[in-house]
Design a protein around this motif. Structure first.
Motif, PDB file in Angstrom:
ATOM      1  N   GLY A 198      -4.462   2.700  -2.767  1.00 47.14           N
ATOM      2  CA  GLY A 198      -3.230   3.477  -2.710  1.00 47.14           C
ATOM      3  C   GLY A 198      -3.179   4.569  -3.750  1.00 47.14           C
ATOM      4  O   GLY A 198      -2.647   5.654  -3.501  1.00 47.14           O
ATOM      5  N   VAL A 231       1.160   4.217  -2.868  1.00 50.75           N
ATOM      6  CA  VAL A 231       0.964   5.634  -2.537  1.00 50.75           C
ATOM      7  C   VAL A 231       2.182   6.450  -2.976  1.00 50.75           C
ATOM      8  O   VAL A 231       2.042   7.525  -3.589  1.00 50.75           O
ATOM      9  CB  VAL A 231       0.704   5.810  -1.030  1.00 50.75           C
ATOM     10  CG1 VAL A 231       0.699   7.291  -0.661  1.00 50.75           C
ATOM     11  CG2 VAL A 231      -0.622   5.168  -0.640  1.00 50.75           C
ATOM     12  N   PHE A 254       0.838  -1.206   0.000  1.00 48.41           N
ATOM     13  CA  PHE A 254       0.000   0.000   0.000  1.00 48.41           C
ATOM     14  C   PHE A 254       0.871   1.254   0.000  1.00 48.41           C
ATOM     15  O   PHE A 254       0.629   2.188  -0.769  1.00 48.41           O
ATOM     16  CB  PHE A 254      -0.913  -0.027   1.220  1.00 48.41           C
ATOM     17  CG  PHE A 254      -1.816   1.163   1.330  1.00 48.41           C
ATOM     18  CD1 PHE A 254      -2.940   1.272   0.533  1.00 48.41           C
ATOM     19  CD2 PHE A 254      -1.535   2.190   2.222  1.00 48.41           C
ATOM     20  CE1 PHE A 254      -3.773   2.378   0.630  1.00 48.41           C
ATOM     21  CE2 PHE A 254      -2.357   3.290   2.330  1.00 48.41           C
ATOM     22  CZ  PHE A 254      -3.491   3.383   1.535  1.00 48.41           C
ATOM     23  N   ARG A 255       1.902   1.275   0.865  1.00 48.52           N
ATOM     24  CA  ARG A 255       2.798   2.434   0.905  1.00 48.52           C
ATOM     25  C   ARG A 255       3.539   2.589  -0.423  1.00 48.52           C
ATOM     26  O   ARG A 255       3.769   3.723  -0.878  1.00 48.52           O
ATOM     27  CB  ARG A 255       3.782   2.291   2.061  1.00 48.52           C
ATOM     28  CG  ARG A 255       3.163   2.503   3.438  1.00 48.52           C
ATOM     29  CD  ARG A 255       4.253   2.697   4.496  1.00 48.52           C
ATOM     30  NE  ARG A 255       5.006   1.463   4.671  1.00 48.52           N
ATOM     31  CZ  ARG A 255       4.722   0.538   5.573  1.00 48.52           C
ATOM     32  NH1 ARG A 255       3.682   0.698   6.386  1.00 48.52           N
ATOM     33  NH2 ARG A 255       5.466  -0.550   5.686  1.00 48.52           N
TER      34      ARG A 255
END
Length: 396
Positions: A240, A14, A10-11
Motif C-alpha cells: 500500500g 494507500v 490496503f486501501r
C-alpha cells in the motif's frame, strides 16, 4: 484476516500514504519535478546530436600562404572552433592542460618549402583525451581533415604531369572504404545515450524516494501507526505504501519514452508497449532493491549513502558508454546485481533489432528476481518497525 479486511487495510494504507505525500512539498519535488527535469535535460542536452564548435588552437610556425590555407581548412570543420593562434607549442600545451582548448595543430617551419620540394612535410596534432568523448571527436576530425590535406601536394604534382583525375584517385586510394553505421547512421549521440542516461538518473530518484518513504516511518516514529493501519500485515503495509510511487514513476517512464521516441523521433525497432512494460518492471525491481537494502540495515542516514553509491555504480555498470564484457571479470559479474544493467540489455535488444524474447529472457528473469529478496526480508523489516524506538535512538 479476511479478504474484505485485507482490502480495507490496503486501501487505508494507500490513503494514508497519499495524505503523507500531499502534506509535504518534498514528495512533489522528487516524484514529479525531478523526473520531469531529467526528461527535459536528457532530451535537450545533446542538441543536434553532434559535437560542434569544440575549442582548438593552431600553432603556425611557418607563416606562409600554404600554412594559412591549412588553418582556414581546419577552421571550416564544423567540429572545431579555432579560438586562438599560438606562436609556440608550449603555450598551446598549457592551454590544453587547462582545458581552454581541447587540441591544437602544429604547422612546422619550412612546411610549405618541404611540401613544394617533395620532401616529407609533417603536420602534428595533439588533443586532450581525459574526456574520452571529446577526445575521440577531436582525433577523428583532425584525422579526417589532415588525411585530405596530405593528398593535395601529390594531386597537384600529378596534375602538372598530365595525369588524369581518375588515375590519381586509383593510386592514391586503391581501396575505398564505405562506412555504414548500424542503427545510428547520423552518429547522433541522442540516439544511443538519451534514453539509457535518463533511466540511469531515474533509478537514483526511485531508489532514494523508496528509501525515504519507508525509512521516514522509523525515523519519525510512525512505523507502528503504519503497521497498525495495515492490520499488522507487513506485505499489505509495504504494497500500500509503495503503490502510489510505483504508479507515478511508471507514468514518468512512459512519458519519457513518448518524449524520446515519439516527439524526438529516436528510431526504435519495437512498439511502445514492450518499452513501457519493461520500464514499469524496471521501476518495480528498483523499488524492490531499495526495500531489500533498507531491510538489511534499517538506519536511514547510513543506507541513503549506500544506495547513492549503488546508483552511481549503476551508471558505470549499465554498459552504455563502455562494454561491461570488456571490464575485469569480478566487475562484469557484479554488474548483474544492478537492475539498470538488465534494463539496458533489454532496451538495446528492443531498440536496435527487437531480436526476440530468447535473447532477453535472462534479463527479464533477473528483474523479476529482484522482487524475491525484498519479500524474504519483510519479516526483518516488520521487526525493525516494531522496535522503532531502538532504531530511532541509533539515528539520533
Amino acid at each position: 484476516m479476511s479478504e474484505t479486511n485485507k482490502h480495507n487495510a490496503f486501501r487505508t494504507v494507500v490513503r494514508r500514504e497519499l495524505d503523507r505525500m500531499v502534506s509535504r512539498r518534498l514528495y512533489f519535488g522528487v516524484c514529479i519535478v525531478l523526473p520531469l527535469f531529467c526528461i527535459f535535460f536528457m532530451s535537450t542536452i545533446f542538441g543536434d546530436g553532434q559535437m560542434e564548435n569544440i575549442p582548438v588552437g593552431i600553432v603556425d610556425q611557418d607563416q606562409t600562404s600554404l600554412s594559412r590555407e591549412v588553418s582556414r581548412t581546419v577552421a571550416a570543420v564544423p567540429t572545431f572552433k579555432v579560438t586562438r593562434h599560438y606562436t609556440d607549442q608550449e603555450a598551446a600545451r598549457r592551454a590544453t592542460q587547462a582545458k581552454e582548448i581541447y587540441g591544437y595543430l602544429v604547422i612546422p617551419a619550412n612546411f610549405e618549402a618541404d611540401a613544394i620540394a617533395g620532401r616529407q612535410a609533417t603536420l602534428a596534432y595533439y588533443y586532450h583525451y581525459a574526456l574520452l568523448s571529446v577526445g575521440g571527436e577531436v582525433n577523428g576530425a583532425f584525422a579526417t581533415v589532415l588525411g585530405q590535406l596530405s593528398m593535395d601536394p601529390v594531386v597537384m604534382q600529378a596534375t602538372a604531369l598530365g595525369i588524369g583525375e581518375e588515375q590519381i584517385t586509383s593510386f592514391l586510394l586503391p581501396v575505398t572504404a564505405s562506412n555504414h553505421p548500424l542503427f545510428n547512421p547520423d552518429l547522433d549521440y541522442s540516439v544511443f545515450l538519451s534514453n539509457p542516461f535518463f533511466f540511469v538518473f531515474f533509478q537514483i530518484i526511485v531508489l532514494l524516494t523508496t528509501l525515504y518513504a519507508v525509512g521516514s516511518e522509523i525515523k519519525f516514529g510512525t512505523g507502528r501507526e503504519w503497521l497498525s493501519a495495515a492490520g499488522g500485515n507487513i506485505v499489505t503495509a509495504v504494497a500500500g505504501k509503495l503503490l502510489p510511487y510505483t504508479i507515478i514513476f511508471s507514468l514518468m517512464s512512459v512519458l519519457a519514452n513518448y518524449v524520446m521516441f515519439g516527439l524526438l523521433h529516436i528510431p526504435f525497432a519495437c512498439g511502445f508497449w514492450p518499452l513501457n512494460l519493461t520500464a514499469i518492471l524496471f521501476v518495480m525491481s528498483t523499488q524492490a532493491l531499495a526495500l531489500f537494502i533498507f531491510s538489511l540495515f534499517p538506519v536511514l542516514g547510513i543506507v541513503i549513502s549506500i544506495v547513492s553509491m549503488i546508483g552511481s555504480l549503476g551508471a558505470t555498470l549499465a554498459g552504455v558508454t563502455f562494454p561491461v564484457e570488456s571490464m575485469y571479470a569480478p566487475v562484469y559479474y557484479s554488474s548483474f546485481l544492478f537492475p539498470v544493467r538488465h534494463f539496458t540489455e533489454i532496451c538495446q535488444n528492443l531498440l536496435y533489432g527487437d531480436y526476440g524474447f530468447a535473447y532477453t529472457w535472462v534479463n527479464y528473469s533477473a528483474l523479476l528476481a529482484f522482487l524475491l529478496p525484498a519479500l524474504l526480508l519483510l519479516p526483518r523489516l516488520k521487526k525493525a518497525i516494531e522496535n522503532e524506538a531502538k532504531w530511532s535512538h541509533l539515528l539520533s
